[in-house]
Motif scaffolding. Sequence first.
Motif, short mmCIF file in Angstrom:
data_model
loop_
_atom_site.label_atom_id
_atom_site.label_comp_id
_atom_site.label_asym_id
_atom_site.label_seq_id
_atom_site.Cartn_x
_atom_site.Cartn_y
_atom_site.Cartn_z
N SER A 32 0.70 -1.19 0.19
CA SER A 32 -0.02 0.10 -0.04
C SER A 32 0.97 1.30 0.04
N ALA A 33 1.78 1.42 0.78
CA ALA A 33 2.69 2.55 0.76
C ALA A 33 3.56 2.64 -0.51
N ALA A 34 3.89 1.32 -1.14
CA ALA A 34 4.38 1.54 -2.60
C ALA A 34 3.55 2.41 -3.49
N THR A 35 2.17 2.35 -3.57
CA THR A 35 1.45 2.69 -4.40
C THR A 35 1.29 4.61 -3.99
N GLY A 36 1.63 4.78 -2.95
CA GLY A 36 1.47 6.39 -2.89
C GLY A 36 -0.09 6.66 -2.88
N CYS A 37 -1.12 5.65 -2.15
CA CYS A 37 -2.64 5.92 -2.18
C CYS A 37 -2.55 7.43 -1.74
N GLY A 43 -3.77 5.73 4.81
CA GLY A 43 -2.18 5.73 5.01
C GLY A 43 -1.77 4.33 4.82
N ALA A 44 -0.36 4.43 4.94
CA ALA A 44 0.10 3.19 4.54
C ALA A 44 -0.21 2.12 5.69
N GLN A 45 -0.21 2.48 6.98
CA GLN A 45 -0.72 1.57 7.94
C GLN A 45 -2.03 1.50 8.43
N GLN A 46 -3.14 2.56 8.37
CA GLN A 46 -4.28 2.45 8.71
C GLN A 46 -5.16 3.35 7.81
N ILE A 47 -6.41 3.40 8.08
CA ILE A 47 -7.63 4.15 7.65
C ILE A 47 -8.42 4.72 8.64
N ASP A 48 -8.38 6.05 8.30
CA ASP A 48 -9.18 6.99 9.49
C ASP A 48 -10.42 7.24 8.88
N LEU A 49 -11.54 6.70 9.93
CA LEU A 49 -12.80 7.12 9.64
C LEU A 49 -13.38 8.20 10.37
N GLY A 50 -14.65 8.71 10.44
CA GLY A 50 -15.19 9.65 11.17
C GLY A 50 -16.80 9.21 11.78
N VAL A 51 -17.09 9.38 12.85
CA VAL A 51 -18.29 9.32 13.40
C VAL A 51 -19.04 10.42 13.96
N LEU A 52 -20.36 10.57 13.38
CA LEU A 52 -21.20 11.44 13.99
C LEU A 52 -22.44 11.08 14.73
N TYR A 53 -22.67 11.72 16.00
CA TYR A 53 -23.55 11.04 16.76
C TYR A 53 -23.94 11.92 17.85
N PRO A 54 -25.33 12.06 18.27
CA PRO A 54 -25.89 12.89 19.48
C PRO A 54 -25.48 12.49 20.55
N ASP A 55 -24.56 12.88 21.16
CA ASP A 55 -23.88 12.55 22.38
C ASP A 55 -24.68 13.46 23.44
N ARG A 86 -4.47 -2.71 6.65
CA ARG A 86 -4.44 -1.63 7.28
C ARG A 86 -5.37 -1.56 8.59
N LYS A 87 -4.74 -1.17 9.77
CA LYS A 87 -5.78 -0.88 10.70
C LYS A 87 -7.00 0.19 10.48
N VAL A 88 -8.09 -0.15 11.07
CA VAL A 88 -8.98 1.05 10.88
C VAL A 88 -9.24 1.65 12.32
N VAL A 89 -9.26 3.02 12.28
CA VAL A 89 -9.33 3.76 13.44
C VAL A 89 -10.42 4.83 12.99
N TYR A 90 -10.97 5.47 14.21
CA TYR A 90 -11.95 6.37 13.96
C TYR A 90 -11.88 7.81 15.14
N ALA A 339 -13.63 -2.51 -1.84
CA ALA A 339 -12.75 -1.38 -2.43
C ALA A 339 -11.38 -1.56 -2.77
N ASP A 340 -10.90 -2.70 -2.40
CA ASP A 340 -9.46 -3.04 -2.46
C ASP A 340 -8.51 -2.49 -1.79
N ALA A 341 -7.05 -2.86 -2.14
CA ALA A 341 -6.05 -2.23 -1.36
C ALA A 341 -5.65 -1.01 -1.44
N CYS A 342 -6.00 -0.18 -2.47
CA CYS A 342 -5.88 1.07 -2.49
C CYS A 342 -6.99 1.70 -2.79
N PRO A 343 -7.90 1.97 -1.87
CA PRO A 343 -9.16 2.29 -2.08
C PRO A 343 -9.37 3.75 -2.17
#
Length: 404
Positions: A32-37, A43-55, A86-90, A339-343
């Motif tokens: 993944s890092a080699a492609t320069g997505c 990123g090379a090691q993780q994918i960042d997501l966002g969450v919206l919620y009424p707290d 890739r690790k998924v974080v949010y 979406a595969d390796a370079c989404p």
Amino acid sequence: MFSRRRTLCSVLAAVSVGAAGLLAGCSSPEASAATGCATPGVGAQQIDLGVLYPDTGPAAERSDAVRGGIDARIGEVNAAGGVHGRKVVYQWRDDKGSATENAMGARDLVEHQNVFGLIELSVAASGSARYLADRGVPVTGLAHEQVWSTMRNMFAFTYVTGVAVDTQGQFVRSQGGRRAVTLQPALSAGISDTADKYARSLAASGIPVVDTVNFTPNVDNPAAAASRIVAAKADTVIGLIPPDSLVGILSTLRQAGHPPKVVLSGNGYDKRLLETFGAQAAGITVPLVYRPLELGGPAIQTYLEAMNRYAPQVAQPENDSSVLAYISTDIFLEGLRLADACPTRQGFIDRLRAQNSYDAGGLISPISFRTGAGRPTTCYSFVQVNGSGNAFLVVEPDLCGNTL
């Protein structure tokens, strides 16, 4: 579970999106890092997501339970190596159940936090829907509003549309209900839409909604709300307010000698309700769009084990908020897998939208993202707090109705 495979990611630059077989083989962090997505949030090691919620605000529920459902599903996938390595974080934002706050939160997550996409567990997703659609940002979550059925980038497993269904009305009538009052928070367009669907469903079964009572927890008086229900001669209460507030009004009605025949709550499928209120919650019935946990089976066992392992902060994983968040997160992970390796965001949307059979690992009946978008849910399970207030009973495992 998602597999982790290795190949030379550099070939992706030379193949078309349609070459799914080649793309599917590119999955390791190094590749993944080699492609320069260049996709935001990838990123090379993780994918960042966002969450919206009424707290906070009138539509707020249990943020610990919601985040627990997200943590459990993401914990599972990360323990198995992530999505294509890739690790998924949010990170999440409180939209307070407000369209304005929802729009602000979405812009912050997309423009400043650089997330790949969003999981929206909010009643106010309409606030950011056009903005996210214009930018091609994928969204999964709970479709409390009609906008979910009109945006190609927004995915849910059940939809609220302009079309009502008669399932809830059928259930209420089968339980003896004939006149209803709706309890709902003020200033929530999403919940107002839900209340309207309930009213049309009940009307189809000959049950009029004779009053609508706005009720804000810690502001309005339960006794006053109960008085309105008695004055309306209602035998049915439709509760679209937090379940603890509903219990307070229900207790007042019973003490006054006016117990309703039917109490249908938009939420409250939560063992904490039983632990907190016991018999005071008896009779509260909740419609579910997924397999009731009381029925057991492999999918439910997998969910419970994931909650216990990756969301230990939720002492009682048997709750509606966690299950819905878990499924909404699973939908996003399915889109990432496809979406595969370079989404890319567009690749995520196109491939998930092409899926014709998705069942959240067995937690829901199979649905089609290709042909089912925007179709109202017509089949529900109904669970009810038993007379002792110590368990939920499945009173209708699969009641199906018709669109109106």
